[in-house]
Motif scaffolding. Structure first.
Motif, PDB file in Angstrom:
ATOM      1  N   ILE A 264     -10.194   2.415   3.730  1.00 20.97           N
ATOM      2  CA  ILE A 264     -10.069   3.164   4.982  1.00 20.97           C
ATOM      3  C   ILE A 264      -8.637   3.666   5.176  1.00 20.97           C
ATOM      4  N   ARG A 265      -7.640   2.845   4.845  1.00 23.03           N
ATOM      5  CA  ARG A 265      -6.246   3.274   4.977  1.00 23.03           C
ATOM      6  C   ARG A 265      -5.946   4.443   4.053  1.00 23.03           C
ATOM      7  N   LEU A 267      -8.138   6.738   3.067  1.00 23.46           N
ATOM      8  CA  LEU A 267      -8.840   7.910   3.578  1.00 23.46           C
ATOM      9  C   LEU A 267      -8.207   8.460   4.853  1.00 23.46           C
ATOM     10  N   THR A 268      -7.524   7.606   5.620  1.00 25.22           N
ATOM     11  CA  THR A 268      -6.926   8.052   6.888  1.00 25.22           C
ATOM     12  C   THR A 268      -5.412   8.203   6.793  1.00 25.22           C
ATOM     13  N   GLN A 270      -3.539  10.717   5.721  1.00 22.97           N
ATOM     14  CA  GLN A 270      -3.060  12.019   6.194  1.00 22.97           C
ATOM     15  C   GLN A 270      -3.058  12.077   7.715  1.00 22.97           C
ATOM     16  N   GLN A 271      -4.083  11.532   8.353  1.00 23.71           N
ATOM     17  CA  GLN A 271      -4.155  11.558   9.818  1.00 23.71           C
ATOM     18  C   GLN A 271      -3.068  10.682  10.436  1.00 23.71           C
ATOM     19  N   ARG A 272      -2.807   9.521   9.844  1.00 21.86           N
ATOM     20  CA  ARG A 272      -1.744   8.673  10.368  1.00 21.86           C
ATOM     21  C   ARG A 272      -0.381   9.335  10.215  1.00 21.86           C
ATOM     22  N   ILE A 330      -4.268   9.839  18.211  1.00 21.64           N
ATOM     23  CA  ILE A 330      -4.428   9.863  16.751  1.00 21.64           C
ATOM     24  C   ILE A 330      -4.539   8.457  16.203  1.00 21.64           C
ATOM     25  N   ARG A 331      -3.692   7.537  16.701  1.00 22.81           N
ATOM     26  CA  ARG A 331      -3.761   6.154  16.250  1.00 22.81           C
ATOM     27  C   ARG A 331      -5.099   5.521  16.589  1.00 22.81           C
ATOM     28  N   VAL A 334      -7.888   6.836  14.130  1.00 23.17           N
ATOM     29  CA  VAL A 334      -7.842   6.338  12.748  1.00 23.17           C
ATOM     30  C   VAL A 334      -7.879   4.816  12.682  1.00 23.17           C
ATOM     31  N   ASP A 335      -7.852   4.133  13.837  1.00 25.48           N
ATOM     32  CA  ASP A 335      -7.899   2.670  13.847  1.00 25.48           C
ATOM     33  C   ASP A 335      -9.365   2.224  13.799  1.00 25.48           C
ATOM     34  N   ILE A 336      -9.885   2.112  12.598  1.00 24.71           N
ATOM     35  CA  ILE A 336     -11.284   1.755  12.376  1.00 24.71           C
ATOM     36  C   ILE A 336     -11.383   0.265  12.084  1.00 24.71           C
TER      37      ILE A 336
END
Length: 338
Positions: A264-265, A267-268, A270-272, A330-331, A334-336
């Motif tokens: 997951i980190r 994949l996310t 770019q968003q972070r 945003i956080r 992306v915080d799944i």
């Protein structure tokens, strides 16, 4: 108001809050006292504890009777006990009096440095807003540092917890008792795993029930995976069963959870990074402009005004709020949780 007077008032307020916060207290239970003694003994056995040598400036400043009285007064309160536990979670060799002195120094020192910079090389900092921001940063930065240390230590703990559980399960299969398996963990692993399990052994040796010692470790570390392990061990001690197989199942679950979190980190990522750019780029530009052209931001602090507050300051405040909201959103996205 004269900025120098504002700095003096803020410094006086910080000292008064520090002094008044020390009055009053609560009784410390025997269980909490045993935990504090065990933590202190484990810290004293740590090689890093050599920094507390009597010849250092730190020991001269905080090694006297006054500092000890401050520690007792602080730890006697709910928030003081929580502060000591937070420092232990961050693996900081600091006493509450030292941490409070550090925060008070930051609250007083940050606006003083800002005031001096505003009078010398950065005229754009010569205003009350900059001093207020410096006070907030002086109060917030030490807390951020402690939380950062806690987060890194928790990540290191969780990364090696699955291997530690497997080591305990193998020791149980070899015929060792659970305490012997924990002693093996202390000998064969690295901090923070070895440090926390060593504290469990010390608490048990001081007379604390085994289940309570495990509960204290969970409260210090605050790891969901560790709580799962200790819950399974407590239930097994009450109803029986094959503890080695239970621990193997928990270790497999933790490894899979860590693997999924890593994916997951990735994949996310770019968003972070987008969140960091959204929050950091405007601040970086303001700092660069203040250095290159010190007078560039001065119109933001002049006329016109609304209610005595410059319109430019209002615009900057609204921009800061919108940046913070965007960063938090945003956080949050992306915080799944896994």
């Amino acid at each position: 108001m004269n900025p120098a007077v504002l700095v003096a008032l803020l410094a006086a307020a910080a000292v008064l809050l520090l002094v008044f916060g020390l009055f009053g207290g609560r009784r410390v239970s025997p269980t909490e006292r045993i935990e504090q003694v065990a933590v202190a003994a484990a810290d004293a056995a740590d090689p890093d504890g050599a920094t507390r040598s009597r010849g250092t400036l730190r020991s001269r400043l905080f090694g006297g009777r006054a500092a000890a009285n401050v520690d007792r007064a602080v730890e006697g309160r709910d928030w003081g006990s929580d502060m000591a536990r937070e420092l232990a979670r961050a693996d900081l060799q600091l006493r509450p009096s030292e941490y409070l002195a550090m925060r008070a120094g930051a609250v007083i020192g940050a606006p003083v440095i800002t005031f001096l910079l505003g009078k010398t090389i950065l005229p754009s900092l010569d205003n009350g807003i900059a001093l207020l921001v410096a006070v907030v940063l002086g109060w917030w930065v030490p807390r951020f540092w402690v939380n950062r240390r806690k987060s890194k230590r928790l990540s290191a703990f969780n990364d090696h917890l699955a291997d530690t559980i497997t080591l305990i399960a193998n020791a149980l299969r070899a015929g060792a008792s659970f305490l012997q398996a924990i002693e093996l963990v202390v000998r064969e692993t690295q901090p923070p795993i070895s440090t926390e399990f060593n504290r469990v052994i010390r608490e048990v040796n001081l007379g604390l029930p085994f289940e309570q010692a495990l509960a204290n470790m969970v409260r210090r570390v605050r790891s969901d995976d560790l709580e799962l392990m200790t819950t399974a061990i407590t239930i097994q001690h009450q109803v029986g069963g094959n503890l080695a197989e239970i621990l193997d199942s928990i270790a497999y679950t933790i490894r899979e959870r860590i693997r999924i979190m890593g994916e997951i980190r990735v994949l996310t990522a770019q968003q972070r990074m987008s969140g960091y750019v959204v929050a950091g780029l405007p601040i970086f530009l303001v700092v660069i402009l203040s250095v290159i052209a010190p007078t560039f931001m001065e119109p933001m602090f002049g006329d016109p005004t609304i209610g005595g507050i410059p319109v430019g300051v209002i615009i900057l405040g609204l921009g800061a709020i919108m940046m913070a909201v965007g960063f938090l959103l945003i956080r949050r996205i992306v915080d799944i949780e896994v």
